[in-house]
Design an enzyme around this catalytic site. Structure first.
Site, PDB file in Angstrom:
ATOM      1  N   ASP A   1       0.880  -1.171   0.000  1.00  0.00           N
ATOM      2  CA  ASP A   1       0.000   0.000   0.000  1.00  0.00           C
ATOM      3  C   ASP A   1       0.919   1.223   0.000  1.00  0.00           C
ATOM      4  OD1 ASP A   1      -1.556   2.177   0.702  1.00  0.00           O
ATOM      5  OD2 ASP A   1      -2.773   1.062   2.139  1.00  0.00           O
TER       6      ASP A   1
ATOM      7  N   ASN B   1       2.383   5.096 -10.428  1.00  0.00           N
ATOM      8  CA  ASN B   1       1.107   5.307 -11.129  1.00  0.00           C
ATOM      9  C   ASN B   1      -0.085   5.316 -10.173  1.00  0.00           C
ATOM     10  OD1 ASN B   1      -1.026   4.752 -13.422  1.00  0.00           O
ATOM     11  ND2 ASN B   1      -1.192   3.017 -12.002  1.00  0.00           N
TER      12      ASN B   1
ATOM     13  N   SER C   1      -1.639  14.982 -13.501  1.00  0.00           N
ATOM     14  CA  SER C   1      -2.906  14.914 -14.240  1.00  0.00           C
ATOM     15  C   SER C   1      -3.143  16.251 -14.924  1.00  0.00           C
ATOM     16  CB  SER C   1      -4.063  14.651 -13.276  1.00  0.00           C
ATOM     17  OG  SER C   1      -5.295  14.853 -13.931  1.00  0.00           O
TER      18      SER C   1
ATOM     19  N   TYR D   1      -8.108  16.713  -5.249  1.00  0.00           N
ATOM     20  CA  TYR D   1      -7.402  15.891  -6.249  1.00  0.00           C
ATOM     21  C   TYR D   1      -6.461  16.771  -7.066  1.00  0.00           C
ATOM     22  CZ  TYR D   1      -6.670  12.759 -10.290  1.00  0.00           C
ATOM     23  OH  TYR D   1      -6.116  11.984 -11.279  1.00  0.00           O
TER      24      TYR D   1
ATOM     25  N   LYS E   1      -2.318  16.562  -7.427  1.00  0.00           N
ATOM     26  CA  LYS E   1      -1.616  16.315  -8.688  1.00  0.00           C
ATOM     27  C   LYS E   1      -0.678  17.481  -9.026  1.00  0.00           C
ATOM     28  CE  LYS E   1      -3.167  12.226  -9.661  1.00  0.00           C
ATOM     29  NZ  LYS E   1      -2.257  11.069  -9.718  1.00  0.00           N
TER      30      LYS E   1
ATOM     31  N   TYR F   1     -16.476  16.157 -14.683  1.00  0.00           N
ATOM     32  CA  TYR F   1     -15.500  17.093 -15.253  1.00  0.00           C
ATOM     33  C   TYR F   1     -16.145  18.186 -16.090  1.00  0.00           C
ATOM     34  CZ  TYR F   1     -11.306  14.672 -13.703  1.00  0.00           C
ATOM     35  OH  TYR F   1     -10.306  14.153 -12.926  1.00  0.00           O
TER      36      TYR F   1
HETATM   37  N1  NAP Z   1      -8.093   7.801 -15.904  1.00  0.00           N
HETATM   38  C1  NAP Z   1      -7.889   9.094 -16.071  1.00  0.00           C
HETATM   39  O1  NAP Z   1      -8.668   9.754 -16.773  1.00  0.00           O
HETATM   40  C2  NAP Z   1      -6.698   9.771 -15.437  1.00  0.00           C
HETATM   41  C3  NAP Z   1      -6.384  11.077 -15.853  1.00  0.00           C
HETATM   42  C4  NAP Z   1      -5.293  11.719 -15.291  1.00  0.00           C
HETATM   43  C5  NAP Z   1      -4.513  11.071 -14.345  1.00  0.00           C
HETATM   44  N2  NAP Z   1      -4.838   9.808 -13.962  1.00  0.00           N
HETATM   45  C6  NAP Z   1      -3.983   9.177 -12.961  1.00  0.00           C
HETATM   46  O2  NAP Z   1      -3.431   7.999 -13.517  1.00  0.00           O
HETATM   47  C7  NAP Z   1      -3.212   7.024 -12.487  1.00  0.00           C
HETATM   48  C8  NAP Z   1      -3.924   5.735 -12.837  1.00  0.00           C
HETATM   49  O3  NAP Z   1      -5.298   6.032 -13.017  1.00  0.00           O
HETATM   50  P1  NAP Z   1      -6.372   4.954 -13.539  1.00  0.00           P
HETATM   51  O4  NAP Z   1      -7.362   5.708 -14.318  1.00  0.00           O
HETATM   52  O5  NAP Z   1      -5.700   3.773 -14.118  1.00  0.00           O
HETATM   53  O6  NAP Z   1      -7.049   4.611 -12.133  1.00  0.00           O
HETATM   54  P2  NAP Z   1      -7.808   3.288 -11.625  1.00  0.00           P
HETATM   55  O7  NAP Z   1      -8.397   2.579 -12.780  1.00  0.00           O
HETATM   56  O8  NAP Z   1      -8.697   3.760 -10.528  1.00  0.00           O
HETATM   57  O9  NAP Z   1      -6.586   2.435 -11.021  1.00  0.00           O
HETATM   58  C9  NAP Z   1      -5.853   2.957  -9.949  1.00  0.00           C
HETATM   59  C10 NAP Z   1      -4.783   1.971  -9.545  1.00  0.00           C
HETATM   60  O10 NAP Z   1      -4.065   2.507  -8.406  1.00  0.00           O
HETATM   61  C11 NAP Z   1      -4.038   1.514  -7.386  1.00  0.00           C
HETATM   62  N3  NAP Z   1      -3.960   2.085  -6.040  1.00  0.00           N
HETATM   63  C12 NAP Z   1      -4.788   2.985  -5.468  1.00  0.00           C
HETATM   64  N4  NAP Z   1      -4.396   3.233  -4.204  1.00  0.00           N
HETATM   65  C13 NAP Z   1      -3.280   2.476  -3.986  1.00  0.00           C
HETATM   66  C14 NAP Z   1      -2.413   2.309  -2.887  1.00  0.00           C
HETATM   67  N5  NAP Z   1      -2.626   2.951  -1.728  1.00  0.00           N
HETATM   68  N6  NAP Z   1      -1.371   1.451  -3.013  1.00  0.00           N
HETATM   69  C15 NAP Z   1      -1.144   0.774  -4.175  1.00  0.00           C
HETATM   70  N7  NAP Z   1      -1.951   0.901  -5.254  1.00  0.00           N
HETATM   71  C16 NAP Z   1      -3.011   1.745  -5.155  1.00  0.00           C
HETATM   72  C17 NAP Z   1      -5.340   0.748  -7.581  1.00  0.00           C
HETATM   73  O11 NAP Z   1      -5.284  -0.477  -6.894  1.00  0.00           O
HETATM   74  P3  NAP Z   1      -6.649  -1.200  -6.383  1.00  0.00           P
HETATM   75  O12 NAP Z   1      -7.051  -2.061  -7.538  1.00  0.00           O
HETATM   76  O13 NAP Z   1      -6.218  -1.935  -5.183  1.00  0.00           O
HETATM   77  O14 NAP Z   1      -7.645  -0.135  -6.079  1.00  0.00           O
HETATM   78  C18 NAP Z   1      -5.373   0.635  -9.100  1.00  0.00           C
HETATM   79  O15 NAP Z   1      -4.524  -0.410  -9.539  1.00  0.00           O
HETATM   80  C19 NAP Z   1      -3.711   7.676 -11.193  1.00  0.00           C
HETATM   81  O16 NAP Z   1      -2.626   8.262 -10.510  1.00  0.00           O
HETATM   82  C20 NAP Z   1      -4.666   8.744 -11.697  1.00  0.00           C
HETATM   83  O17 NAP Z   1      -4.825   9.788 -10.766  1.00  0.00           O
HETATM   84  C21 NAP Z   1      -5.898   9.134 -14.484  1.00  0.00           C
END
Ligand code: NAP
Length: 254
Positions: free
Chosen positions: A63, A90, A140, A153, A157, A198
């Site tokens: 974690d 990530n 982000s 958030y 970021k 958004y």
């Molecule tokens: N999707 C977008 O539109 C977007 C845009 C800009 C930036 N981002 C950023 O890109 C990154 C990935 O986003 P995503 O869209 O792929 O999100 P997601 O689908 O919600 O996946 C998030 C991942 O982070 C893991 N995680 C969360 N808390 C954690 C912790 N304490 N320790 C270890 N792992 C943890 C989750 O694990 P669990 O499966 O255990 O929950 C999951 O594997 C994030 O930093 C997000 O803020 C995303």
């Protein structure tokens, strides 16, 4: 196979953008440590899938909101593979909430993953990374646009971009590059759950396609693989003179 022989750690790698990054780095020849927080099943499924394609990967639980677990993660990776060359931080969590509704617990939860988690996993990796090592953190598009009720958030970021800027000279002395990516809307669980927030609250019932057209010049969400391609570039020798930067991957934010 630009990453042949490299050892890479990707946090939050069992789904979404992290999964795509882990897959891309493995396909470029890296041995990849797939970090997951709790549920081993999807992480092990990804490891099996990568192994069956002839790629090297192993799952590691941690974690990242807990600094001691960040250190244990890097210690375990180095014990297993002998060293580490690349960190991709990530893991992240979303938050929407009005000013009057934000609690100290919300602040702690969001900042412990999105800010402290990225700082302390970087600190743990930096103890091991050799000259030529690469770190990519995750900011982000939200760090530089205004969205209703997105203060926590977005602030978390924005902190990431300040961290890479200021860590660049410190790590540069050791020949290590650190950058951040700033994705726009990307087709993952996070976007599915939060995409409609958004926009102006009065417009949240618009069809998702209308919202997408108004938010990106390319008028669609990114696919996780498109984010992973930029990360693969940043950790390769092709990006040898890039550090301290936050790279937008946002389809031309409108
Ligand atoms: N999707 C977008 O539109 C977007 C845009 C800009 C930036 N981002 C950023 O890109 C990154 C990935 O986003 P995503 O869209 O792929 O999100 P997601 O689908 O919600 O996946 C998030 C991942 O982070 C893991 N995680 C969360 N808390 C954690 C912790 N304490 N320790 C270890 N792992 C943890 C989750 O694990 P669990 O499966 O255990 O929950 C999951 O594997 C994030 O930093 C997000 O803020 C995303």
């Amino acid at each position: 196979m630009k990453l042949n022989g490299k050892i890479a750690v990707v946090t939050g790698a069992s789904r979404g953008i992290g999964k795509a990054i882990a897959t891309r780095l493995a396909s470029e020849g890296a041995t990849v440590a797939i970090n997951y927080r709790e549920d081993a099943k999807p992480a092990e499924a990804l490891v099996s899938e990568l192994n069956s394609r002839g790629f090297k990967a192993q799952a590691f639980r941690a974690d990242v909101s807990k600094p001691d677990e960040c250190q244990t993660l890097l210690d375990d990776v180095v014990k297993t593979f002998g060293r580490v060359d690349i960190l991709v931080s990530n893991a992240g969590i979303e938050h929407f909430g009005k000013l009057e509704e934000i609690t100290p617990q919300d602040f702690e939860r969001v900042f412990s993953v999105n800010v402290a988690g990225q700082l302390f996993v970087t600190q743990a990796a930096a103890r091991y990374l050799p000259s030529g090592g690469r770190i990519v953190l995750t900011s982000s598009v939200s760090a530089r646009i205004a969205v209703f009720y997105h203060t926590l958030y977005a602030a978390s970021k924005a902190a990431v971009s300040a961290m890479v800027l200021n860590l660049a000279p410190e790590l540069g002395e050791r020949g290590i590059a650190i950058n951040a990516i700033a994705p726009g809307g990307t087709a993952t669980d996070m976007a599915k759950e939060n995409g409609k927030f958004y926009t102006h609250p009065a417009l949240q019932d618009l069809p998702p396609e209308a919202l997408l057209k108004s938010k990106a010049a390319l008028q669609r969400l990114a696919q996780p693989e498109e984010i992973a391609a930029t990360v693969a570039f940043l950790v390769s020798d092709d990006a040898s003179y890039i550090t301290g930067s936050t790279l937008a991957i946002d389809g031309g934010r409108l």
